[in-house]
Design an enzyme around this catalytic site. Sequence first.
Site, PDB file in Angstrom:
ATOM      1  CG  ASP A  44      -1.324  -4.080 -17.187  1.00  0.00           C
ATOM      2  OD1 ASP A  44      -2.054  -3.511 -16.357  1.00  0.00           O
ATOM      3  OD2 ASP A  44      -0.464  -5.070 -17.226  1.00  0.00           O
ATOM      4  CG  HIS A  54       1.782  -2.021 -15.645  1.00  0.00           C
ATOM      5  ND1 HIS A  54       1.475  -3.315 -14.904  1.00  0.00           N
ATOM      6  CD2 HIS A  54       3.163  -2.212 -16.082  1.00  0.00           C
ATOM      7  CE1 HIS A  54       2.488  -4.160 -15.490  1.00  0.00           C
ATOM      8  NE2 HIS A  54       3.534  -3.316 -16.111  1.00  0.00           N
ATOM      9  CD  GLU A  67     -12.789  -4.253 -23.058  1.00  0.00           C
ATOM     10  OE1 GLU A  67     -13.328  -3.311 -22.316  1.00  0.00           O
ATOM     11  OE2 GLU A  67     -12.532  -3.974 -24.113  1.00  0.00           O
ATOM     12  N   GLY A 104       0.734  -1.121   0.021  1.00  0.00           N
ATOM     13  CA  GLY A 104       0.081  -0.108   0.087  1.00  0.00           C
ATOM     14  C   GLY A 104       0.809   1.191   0.064  1.00  0.00           C
TER      15      GLY A 104
HETATM   16  C1  GRF Z   1       3.360  -1.256  -7.459  1.00  0.00           C
HETATM   17  O1  GRF Z   1       4.582  -1.219  -8.132  1.00  0.00           O
HETATM   18  C2  GRF Z   1       2.253  -0.788  -8.534  1.00  0.00           C
HETATM   19  O2  GRF Z   1       2.729  -0.211  -9.671  1.00  0.00           O
HETATM   20  C3  GRF Z   1       1.806  -2.421  -8.972  1.00  0.00           C
HETATM   21  O3  GRF Z   1       2.017  -2.983  -7.850  1.00  0.00           O
HETATM   22  C4  GRF Z   1       2.962  -2.443  -6.633  1.00  0.00           C
HETATM   23  C5  GRF Z   1       2.042  -2.121  -5.263  1.00  0.00           C
HETATM   24  O4  GRF Z   1       2.732  -1.636  -4.518  1.00  0.00           O
HETATM   25  N1  GRF Z   1       0.781  -2.403  -9.705  1.00  0.00           N
HETATM   26  P1  GRF Z   1       2.159  -0.816  -3.127  1.00  0.00           P
HETATM   27  O5  GRF Z   1       1.205  -1.956  -2.543  1.00  0.00           O
HETATM   28  O6  GRF Z   1       1.520   0.359  -3.502  1.00  0.00           O
HETATM   29  O7  GRF Z   1       3.176  -0.780  -2.000  1.00  0.00           O
END
Ligand code: GRF
Length: 207
Positions: free
Chosen positions: A151, A110, A148, A12
């Site tokens: 990415d 992402h 849908e 998070g």
């Molecule tokens: C991040 O690298 C985000 O881009 C990817 O998952 C990771 C989550 O990290 N989708 P966090 O839980 O926000 O620390």
Amino acid sequence: MLRTVVCVSGGGTNLQAILDAVDNGTITNTEIVAVISNNPGAKALERAANHNIPGICMSPKDYADRETFNEAFTQKMCELAPDLIVLAGFLVKIPEQMTAKFSGKIVNIHPSLIPAFCGVGYYGLKVHEEALKRGVKVTGATVHFVNEGMDEGPIIAQKAVMVEDNDTPEILQRRVMEQAEWILLPKAIDDIANNRLILKDGHVYQA
Ligand code: GRF
């Protein structure tokens, strides 16, 4: 106020960047109304609780099958009635009924420059492992609308990050978070909350 629900699965840190940005005024016009996690042990739920934001745990594992989960998840989201859903490290595929109901209202972060190192199987450290394996010299992060596909939705913003000699996946992941993710995602939310983004014919324009 943009009613926003954030979906998480793990640490998070992106959620934390959003909460801090709301607190310090980098994000305006936005209320985080709930955090949904598929993982009861997610540190992200603690971060939500520390901010007095309701944390909701919903995992496909607790349902008879994926279809039943998808219906319950979509139903819960409809009850929360968000203007924006933010996927911040959420590892569950968004059901098609949800992308249809909330079309143009779901964004994802992402950790690569899409279309590199994305799609099925590219999540978490795996993305950075593959980038290092391929020997790219530049990587980064992307914020995009969710459709849908995996990415595949319209790109909102991207930021490049240099790969350095002797990077490990963990070191690279941290640099991408610090230099790109924690900046891009709060900015995209603020832009949406303040009507600075226009989604037209599958492309995003800055108003
Ligand atoms: C991040 O690298 C985000 O881009 C990817 O998952 C990771 C989550 O990290 N989708 P966090 O839980 O926000 O620390």
